[in-house]
Enzyme design. Structure first.
Site, PDB file in Angstrom:
ATOM      1  N   TYR A 258       0.814  -1.208   0.000  1.00 44.95           N
ATOM      2  CA  TYR A 258       0.000   0.000   0.000  1.00 44.95           C
ATOM      3  C   TYR A 258       0.855   1.267   0.000  1.00 44.95           C
ATOM      4  CZ  TYR A 258      -4.458  -2.250  -0.055  1.00 44.95           C
ATOM      5  OH  TYR A 258      -5.551  -2.961  -0.476  1.00 44.95           O
ATOM      6  N   HIS A 411      -5.341  -2.269   7.048  1.00 40.93           N
ATOM      7  CA  HIS A 411      -4.740  -3.313   6.199  1.00 40.93           C
ATOM      8  C   HIS A 411      -3.735  -4.167   6.967  1.00 40.93           C
ATOM      9  CE1 HIS A 411      -6.663  -2.326   2.454  1.00 40.93           C
ATOM     10  NE2 HIS A 411      -6.365  -1.050   2.616  1.00 40.93           N
TER      11      HIS A 411
END
Length: 733
Positions: A258, A411
Site C-alpha cells: 500500500y 490493512h
C-alpha cells in the site's frame, strides 16, 4: 482562514506537474535522450490507438475488473497521457481528444447517481468506491492542466461548474468518512481535491486537501469495510497523512504494497504543491520523509524487485509498477539526483514524460548510473519511529524479513514477530499476503475475499507463534491497533553475524514473546544459516503452535508420522478451519528435520524439540468451497501444556538439483545437532554443530540489550565473557 468557494489564484498553465519552462526543455531535448524518446514513442502509440477507437464513457455498473470499471480507469490513464503529449508535441488532436472526453464526462456526471454496487463504505459515482473516483480526478486534473490555456474561458467555466467542483465536493464534503481520515484512501482523496484545486486556482479546495474538513460530523467509532476506524485521533488532510503513517525512516505503516499504491498521490500532489505553492516546502516536510520513503520502499523489495508481502499485499507487486516509475523519477529529480536510483530506472526501462523523467533520462544518457546495492536495513514504524519496525537481514542473496511493527491501520495483519525468508529473489518460507484477486471480476468483483479475514489476516497464516489457537489480540482491530512490538536490538556491524531481536508483550494477556533472528556465516556452509530463537514467558499453561509455511516439495523428514485417509480441518476458527491435517507425527530425537526442494535448491529446517511435541503437516483448502485459497503447505510444531518455553530452529539453504543432468549436490543438511545449552531469564545459549564436528555457540542476553554492557556466563563448566547483547563464537568439539 475562510475562503469563498471560488477564490481564484492568478496563474499560468501548465503548472501542476509539467511547467512551461520544463516543457520547453523537454522539446529542446527531443531526439537526443534515448530513454525519454523511447518512452514518448510508446505512450504516443498507445494514445493514438485509443483515439482511433473513439471515446466511450459508459454508465457505471461494475465492480473492479468489469467493463465499465476498466473503461473509466483506462480513460483517466489515457487522458493524462494525451494531455502530456499535447504539451510536448504541440499536436492539437490530443487537446481535442481530452476536451471531447471531458465534456462527455461533464454530460454524464451532472445527473449521475451513486454507483449501484453497495459494498463500499463510501460509494463513488464513476466507480464502486470513492477511492477509484479519486484516482480518476488525480489523473484527469493533470490532463485538464495541460489543455487549460487551450480551452476557452466558457469551456473552463462549464467543466469546473458541472464536473470538477461537484466531483471534488462529492469525494470530500459529501463523503467525509472517506476523505477525512488517515489512510491511503484519504491520501488519494486529498490529492485529488488538492490537485484540481491547484489547476482551478481554488484556494478553498487546496486548504481542504491540506488540512481536511474541519467539521465533518463523523462518529469516532465508525469503521470501514475492513474493520478499521474511520478517524485517527481526529486528524485528517494531506499533511496529517504525511505525518501519521510515515516513520522518520520513510516506512509506511500499512506496508510496502500500500505504500507503493499511495506513493503516486503523495508524490504527484507534492510536485504540484512544489510548483504552485513553493512556500510550503513540501519536499522538506518532516525531514524530507517523502523522498526518504522511496529509498525505504526499494529496500523493502527482494532480489527481483518484488515487494515483501507484509500485511494486505498481492504477491508479485514490484518496483516495475507505474507508481514506482513515477516515484523513482520524482525522488531523483527533487531529492538530490541519487545516482543509484538511475539503476532502478534502467531496469524499469521507461520514464514519465515530465521534468523528472527527463532528468532521469539525461542522467542515464550521461552515464551517471550507480548500482543500487540493497544492504541489511532496519526501518522504524510509527510517526515518531517508536512503534517497532521492520528489519531485512541480507547476505549472499539470502533475505530474512522480520516484522515487529504497529498494526498497520485497517490493512494490518495479526502477526507480531513474524518472518519470511527469500533466496535469490524466491520466497522459501512465505507470508501468504492477501486473499484477493485484484481486478479479476470472477473472484468477488476483484475485491477482498471473505478469506482475507478468515485466513490471511489470522496469526496462523504467518510464521509466528499462536497461543491456544487464537490470533494475536484476539483478531480484533480495536485492540491490535493500540499496541506494537518493541525492537530489542539490531546489529549488522559484522556481515558474518547479523542479528535482530524484538519483544511482544501484548498479543496475548499474560504472555510475553521474545524472538531473535540471525544470519550466521560458517566456513563449511554454502550460505549463511538462519537462527531462529523464540522465548515465551506466560503466567498460565498454554498450547503453542509455531508454523513454518514452506514452499516446495518435501524431500525428507526424520520423524514418524501418519497420514489420514480422510482430510479434516485442524480447527474451527481463527484460520485453523482452513487447514487440512495431512500428517501428524511425534519426534524420535531431540532435533526434527524437514528438508524440501524449491526451484532446484534444497532447504532444511532443523528444530529443537520436546518429546511430547507434535509435528503437524497442514495444507490450505479446508472450508474453501470456491477455491479462493492457494493449496500451500506448512509444518506446525505444537507444544501443549507449556508455560515458559523456548523454540529454537535453523534454516539452511544447501545444494542443488539439475533436471537436465539429473544430478543432486549436497542434498542433505549440514547440521548434525542443534541444542539449547542454557536457558534462564537472563541468558539463552544455543549450539549449532555441523556434520564435521565444528560448533557455533550463540548466547543471547535476554534482559540487557546495551552495546557496552559486559556479561559473564558459565556453560558446562566453561566461562564466557563478552560485551553487548549477544555473543557468537566458533569452536570444535
Amino acid at each position: 482562514m475562510v475562503f469563498s468557494s471560488y477564490m481564484v489564484l492568478a496563474q499560468e498553465h501548465p503548472n501542476l506537474i509539467l511547467t512551461k519552462r520544463g516543457v520547453e526543455k523537454i522539446r529542446a531535448e527531443l531526439g537526443k535522450v534515448p530513454l525519454f524518446d523511447a518512452s514518448l514513442k510508446i505512450i504516443q502509440e498507445e494514445v493514438d490507438a485509443e483515439i482511433a477507437l473513439g471515446i466511450d464513457t459508459p454508465v457505471p455498473k461494475d465492480y473492479s475488473g468489469g467493463y465499465t470499471h476498466e473503461r473509466h480507469k483506462r480513460n483517466f490513464l489515457i487522458l493524462q497521457k494525451a494531455g502530456v503529449l499535447f504539451q510536448i508535441l504541440q499536436d492539437e488532436k490530443y487537446a481535442v481528444y481530452v476536451r471531447d472526453m471531458l465534456f462527455q464526462y461533464e454530460a454524464l456526471y451532472k445527473d449521475l447517481p451513486v454507483h449501484p454496487k453497495e459494498r463500499s463504505y463510501a460509494r463513488g459515482k464513476l466507480f464502486w468506491q470513492c477511492l477509484n473516483d479519486s484516482n480518476w480526478l488525480v489523473y484527469v486534473s493533470q490532463a485538464y492542466d495541460c489543455i487549460y490555456d487551450w480551452l476557452s474561458k466558457k469551456e473552463r467555466q462549464q467543466l469546473e461548474k458541472n464536473l470538477f467542483r461537484p466531483f471534488a465536493d462529492f469525494i470530500s464534503t459529501e463523503n467525509p468518512q472517506f476523505f477525512n481520515r488517515v489512510h491511503n484512501h484519504s491520501t488519494w482523496g486529498n490529492a485529488a481535491v488538492g490537485m484540481i484545486g491547484l489547476v482551478m486556482g481554488d484556494e478553498e479546495l487546496i486548504q481542504r486537501a491540506l488540512y481536511g474538513i474541519e467539521d465533518d460530523g463523523l462518529d469516532a467509532d465508525a469503521k470501514d469495510n475492513d474493520g478499521g476506524f474511520i478517524k485517527t485521533q481526529g486528524k485528517a488532510g494531506f499533511l496529517a497523512n504525511l505525518e501519521e503513517p510515515f516513520s522518520p525512516d520513510g516506512y509506511y505503516t500499512e506496508g510496502p504494497y500500500y505504500q507503493r499504491y499511495a506513493m503516486y498521490p503523495f508524490l504527484i500532489f507534492a510536485v504540484g504543491l512544489h510548483n504552485v505553492k513553493p512556500e510550503l516546502k513540501i519536499f522538506q516536510h518532516k525531514d524530507s520523509v517523502l523522498l526518504k520513503s522511496v529509498n525505504a520502499l526499494i529496500n523493502l523489495s527482494n532480489e527481483d524487485g518484488d515487494f515483501f508481502p507484509l500485511n494486505d499485499a498481492q504477491k508479485g507487486m514490484s518496483y516495475y509498477s507505474r507508481e514506482l516509475v513515477t516515484a523513482v523519477n520524482i525522488a531523483y529529480h527533487y531529492g538530490g539526483s541519487d545516482p543509484r536510483l538511475l539503476s532502478i530506472s534502467e531496469k524499469q526501462d521507461r520514464v514519465i514524460l515530465d521534468d523528472s523523467g527527463l532528468s532521469v533520462a539525461l542522467g542515464i544518457r550521461e552515464d551517471k548510473t550507480e548500482s543500487f546495492k540493497k544492504q541489511s536495513i532496519h526501518l522504524s514504524d510509527g510517526p515518531d519511529g517508536k512503534q517497532g519496525g521492520i528489519t531485512v537481514l541480507r547476505e549472499d542473496k539470502l533475505e530474512l524479513v522480520f516484522k515487529y511493527t504497529a498494526h498497520g491501520l485497517s490493512h494490518g495483519h495479526y502477526d507480531k514477530l513474524s518472518f519470511m525468508l527469500y533466496d535469490e529473489g524466491m520466497d522459501v518460507l512465505q507470508d501468504y499476503g492477501m486473499a484477493r484477486f485484484v481486478n479479476i471480476e470472477q473472484k468477488g468483483g476483484g475485491n477482498y475475499l471473505r478469506e482475507n479475514t478468515t485466513w490471511a489476516k489470522q496469526t496462523i497464516a504467518h510464521n509466528t507463534l499462536v497461543q491456544n489457537e487464537t490470533s494475536h489480540f484476539n483478531g480484533e482491530y480495536e485492540i491490535g491497533s493500540q499496541h506494537h512490538s518493541e525492537l530489542y536490538f539490531y546489529d549488522v556491524s559484522d556481515k558474518n553475524v547479523q542479528v535482530v531481536s524484538a519483544k511482544e508483550n501484548n498479543a496475548y494477556p499474560g504472555t510475553k514473546m521474545h524472538r531473535t533472528m540471525a544470519l550466521l556465516s560458517f566456513e563449511d556452509f554454502e550460505k549463511p544459516v538462519v537462527l531462529d530463537l523464540l522465548r515465551v514467558s506466560a503466567q498460565t499453561e498454554n498450547q503453542y503452535d509455531l508454523p513454518f509455511h514452506f514452499l516446495g516439495q518435501v524431500m525428507k523428514v526424520n520423524f514418524d508420522y501418519s497420514s489420514p485417509s480422510d482430510l479434516g480441518a485442524l480447527g474451527t476458527d481463527n484460520g485453523y478451519q482452513h487447514l487440512y491435517i495431512e500428517g501428524k507425527g511425534k519426534p524420535k530425537t531431540k532435533n526434527t528435520k524437514l528438508s524440501w526442494l524449491r526451484n532446484n535448491k534444497f532447504y532444511t529446517l532443523t528444530s529443537v524439540i520436546h518429546k511430547n511435541d507434535e509435528m503437524l503437516f497442514t495444507r490450505l483448502g479446508a472450508n474453501d468451497p470456491e477455491f479462493n485459497l492457494r493449496r500451500d503447505a506448512s509444518l506446525l510444531i505444537r507444544r501443549k501444556n507449556s508455560k515458559n518455553t523456548v523454540f529454537v530452529s535453523t534454516i539452511e539453504s544447501h545444494g542443488s538439483y539439475s533436471p537436465v543432468s539429473e544430478f543432486s549436490v549436497d542434498s542433505n543438511s549440514g547440521i548434525a545437532e542443534l541444542q539449547v545449552v542454557h536457558d534462564s531469564s537472563d541468558y539463552t545459549a544455543v549450539t549449532i554443530e555441523n556434520v564435521e564436528g565444528k560448533v557455533g555457540l550463540f548466547i543471547l542476553s535476554n534482559k540487557n540489550p546495551l552495546k557496552d554492557k559486559k556479561h559473564t556466563l558459565t556453560i558446562n563448566n566453561k566461562n564466557y565473557q563478552w560485551t553487548g547483547p549477544y555473543h557468537f563464537i566458533k569452536t570444535k568439539q
